[in-house]
Each structure stands twice: as structure tokens, then as C-alpha cells.
Design an enzyme around this catalytic site. Structure first.
Site, short mmCIF file in Angstrom:
data_model
loop_
_atom_site.label_atom_id
_atom_site.label_comp_id
_atom_site.label_asym_id
_atom_site.label_seq_id
_atom_site.Cartn_x
_atom_site.Cartn_y
_atom_site.Cartn_z
N THR A 25 13.14 3.58 4.77
CA THR A 25 12.33 2.35 4.71
C THR A 25 11.39 2.28 5.91
O THR A 25 11.68 2.83 6.98
CB THR A 25 13.22 1.08 4.68
N GLY A 26 10.26 1.61 5.72
CA GLY A 26 9.29 1.46 6.81
C GLY A 26 8.87 2.80 7.37
O GLY A 26 8.90 3.01 8.59
N SER A 27 8.45 3.71 6.48
CA SER A 27 8.21 5.09 6.95
C SER A 27 6.74 5.51 6.87
O SER A 27 6.44 6.68 6.76
CB SER A 27 9.09 6.06 6.16
N THR A 28 5.83 4.52 6.94
CA THR A 28 4.42 4.89 6.91
C THR A 28 3.93 5.30 8.29
O THR A 28 2.87 5.89 8.44
CB THR A 28 3.55 3.73 6.40
N TYR B 109 15.36 -10.03 18.79
CA TYR B 109 15.37 -8.62 18.37
C TYR B 109 16.76 -8.02 18.65
O TYR B 109 17.36 -7.39 17.77
CB TYR B 109 14.29 -7.86 19.13
N GLY C 50 5.39 5.72 12.83
CA GLY C 50 6.45 5.59 13.84
C GLY C 50 7.69 6.42 13.55
O GLY C 50 7.63 7.52 12.99
N ILE C 51 8.84 5.89 13.96
CA ILE C 51 10.11 6.62 13.84
C ILE C 51 10.42 6.92 12.38
O ILE C 51 10.90 8.01 12.05
CB ILE C 51 11.24 5.79 14.51
N GLY C 52 10.11 5.97 11.48
CA GLY C 52 10.39 6.17 10.05
C GLY C 52 9.64 7.37 9.49
O GLY C 52 10.21 8.20 8.77
N SER D 35 19.46 0.07 17.84
CA SER D 35 18.76 0.27 19.12
C SER D 35 19.75 0.11 20.26
O SER D 35 20.78 -0.57 20.09
CB SER D 35 17.66 -0.79 19.27
#
Ligand code: NAD
Length: 259
Positions: free
Chosen positions: A13-16, A149, A18-20, A136
Site C-alpha cells: 500500500t502507498g507504493s507510488t 504519529y 518513498g519506502i513503499g 517506526s
């Protein structure tokens, strides 16, 4: 080392970016059939094109129940679920309004709960699967500059602890990976902005950040996206079968405790 990932389907998920995106790249390089996710069709498709190797994409917002339902339905059988999508924003505790607490909880926690609830039963039925929560070091040492966060990242560790118990005696594992400060797009943009406000170069800012804000870091620099992604690829692999219910640190030594 052959991570034995060929033929496995991995949803990140959220892999467009950064870390993803880094995780999706590492898994694809190791032969997994990767599904990337982002909120817009354009960004999700661009990420899948960049990864190549037959990567698929699903455009959906993980912060809503509808978005997670779309992802679970379009993904089909998933062997490896990486709950990576997440947001962060430094804000003094007294200034964090209810809406921010709610938004952070929906994006960082409920997204992972909903997708794990939808995809874990299939893994248990097939007696093989990997669920990885990208938590994290901030889930253990809650940062005073973004308590909301830290709360969501601690919640992810608690979820892993509980959900892993439901996999007892199976070939499924549920783990958290705990990156330390990492030079993802999100962090790099943010650092660039803070550095220019402080009239520093990004390099000066990084040095000062690790001296005064993350003084306990042994690495004393931002980790690269690849340093995080390769650890996630290993935890995703059949080779990591004896690691279950764990919080795996890739924190550059920020956390003081060794366990
Ligand atoms: P980033 O901002 O660079 O990338 C975040 C990705 O998530 C983007 O692709 C964005 O489009 C996507 N995203 C955000 N909200 C979404 C939504 N509602 N639906 C679908 N996609 C969405 O962030 P990053 O630094 O790569 O962080 C990724 C994960 O790693 C987060 O869970 C973060 O908490 C964790 N993490 C990051 C660091 C760090 O220093 N970068 C450290 C520890 C943990």
C-alpha cells in the site's frame, strides 16, 4: 541469496513513492508479482510502469473502508501484504485538533486493520502468507514533536503482537518493521523545506538533525529507502519463517534498548 519469492503475489500500500515504492521494487526484483497502490490512477500506473516485471496497480484511498474494499477485491489472492501507506507531520501536542488525530488513525492504522482483516483469512487457508506493518522507531520512542504519529505507529506494533497470535502453528507470519529516519520522498521534501527555512543546506540540516533531534542514532544519517526495502523483502520471504510477531528494527540504532 535467493529469497524464493517468484510466483508470490505481493500487495504494497502507498507504493507510488518513498519506502513503499522501494519495497515494491525490491520484491519485484526478487521475482514477486507486485501490486502497487496510490490514490490517483496516474501515480499508481506510473509506479507500476517504472517497476516493470508485470507489476499491476490499484488506485484507491486506503484511509476509507470503500478504498480498502476496492483494493481487496481487485487484488485477488495476495500472499504478501505490506501495510506501508502512512502520513506524518510534526505539530505541537497542544495544537493537534481532533480531525488530525482521526485522520492519522484512519490512514496509518485503520487501513492496515481493514486490509489485514480482508486478506489474512486466505493466507491462513492456504497455510502460507506474510503480513508486514511498516511501523517506526517512533512507535517505541514517541517523538514529542508528533505524538499523534507515534501513537499510530505504537498501535501498529500492538496489532502485530495480537494478530500474530492467530497464526499459531501455520505458515503465516505477521511482523512489524521499524525504520528509523529514512530519506524517502516525503522526508526529503520536508527536510528541504525546513533546511531552507533555517537557511541551511540539506546536508547541514541532516547533521544538525542527528545531533539534536535524533542524537541516539548510531547511523547519524538518514537510512536509504533501499536499506529498509531489502529488510522488508527478507521478512517477506519463505526464508524468514521463524520470525513471527516481531518488531524488526532498521532504525539505525536510534532506539536505546537492544530488544
Ligand atoms: P512518503 O510520503 O514518501 O510516501 C508515502 C506513500 O503513501 C505515498 O506513495 C503516498 O501517495 C501514499 N499514501 C499516503 N496516503 C495514502 C492513502 N490515503 N491512500 C493510498 N496511498 C497513500 O512516506 P515514507 O516516508 O515513504 O513512509 C512510508 C511508511 O514508512 C509510512 O508508514 C511511515 O510512517 C513509515 N516510516 C517512514 C520513516 C521515514 O523516515 N521516512 C520512518 C519510519 C517509518
Amino acid at each position: 541469496m535467493d529469497l524464493q519469492l517468484s510466483g508470490k503475489t505481493a500487495l504494497v500500500t502507498g507504493s507510488t513513492k518513498g519506502i513503499g515504492l522501494g519495497i515494491a521494487r525490491s520484491l519485484a526484483r526478487e521475482g514477486a508479482n507486485v501490486i502497487v497502490n496510490g490514490r490517483s490512477e496516474a501515480s499508481a500506473k506510473a509506479a507500476a510502469d517504472q517497476i516493470g516485471n508485470g507489476a499491476r496497480w490499484i488506485a484507491a484511498d486506503v484511509s476509507t473502508a470503500e478504498g480498502c474494499a476496492v483494493i481487496a477485491e481487485q487484488a485477488g489472492q495476495v500472499d504478501i501484504l505490506v501495510n506501508n501507506a502512512g502520513i506524518f507531520e510534526p505539530k505541537p501536542f497542544a495544537d493537534i485538533p481532533d480531525e488530525d488525530w482521526e485522520r492519522f488513525y484512519q490512514v496509518n492504522v485503520m487501513s492496515a486493520i481493514r486490509l489485514t482483516r480482508a486478506l489474512l483469512p486466505g493466507m491462513l487457508e492456504r497455510n502460507w502468507g506474510r503480513v508486514i506493518f511498516i511501523s517506526s522507531e517512533s512507535g517505541i520512542q514517541i517523538p514529542e514533536e508528533m505524538v499523534h504519529y507515534g501513537m499510530t505507529k505504537a498501535a501498529e506494533i500492538a496489532l502485530v503482537n495480537g494478530i500474530a497470535r492467530t497464526t499459531k502453528g501455520t505458515g503465516v507470519t505477521v511482523n512489524a518493521v521499524l525504520p528509523g529516519p529514512t530519506a524517502s520522498e516525503g522526508v526529503t521534501d520536508f527536510v528541504g523545506q525546513l533546511a531552507s527555512e533555517a537557511k541551511q543546506t540539506p546536508e547541514e540540516f541532516e547533521k544538525e538533525f542527528f545531533r539534536s533531534v535524533r542524537g541516539t542514532s548510531l547511523l547519524q544519517r538518514f537510512a536509504t529507502v533501499e536499506e529498509i526495502a531489502d529488510t522488508v523483502a527478507f521478512i517477506s520471504s519463505p526464508l524468514a519463517s521463524a520470525t513471527n510477531g516481531a518488531a524488526v528494527r532498521v532504525d539505525g540504532g536510534v532506539l536505546l534498548a537492544t530488544a
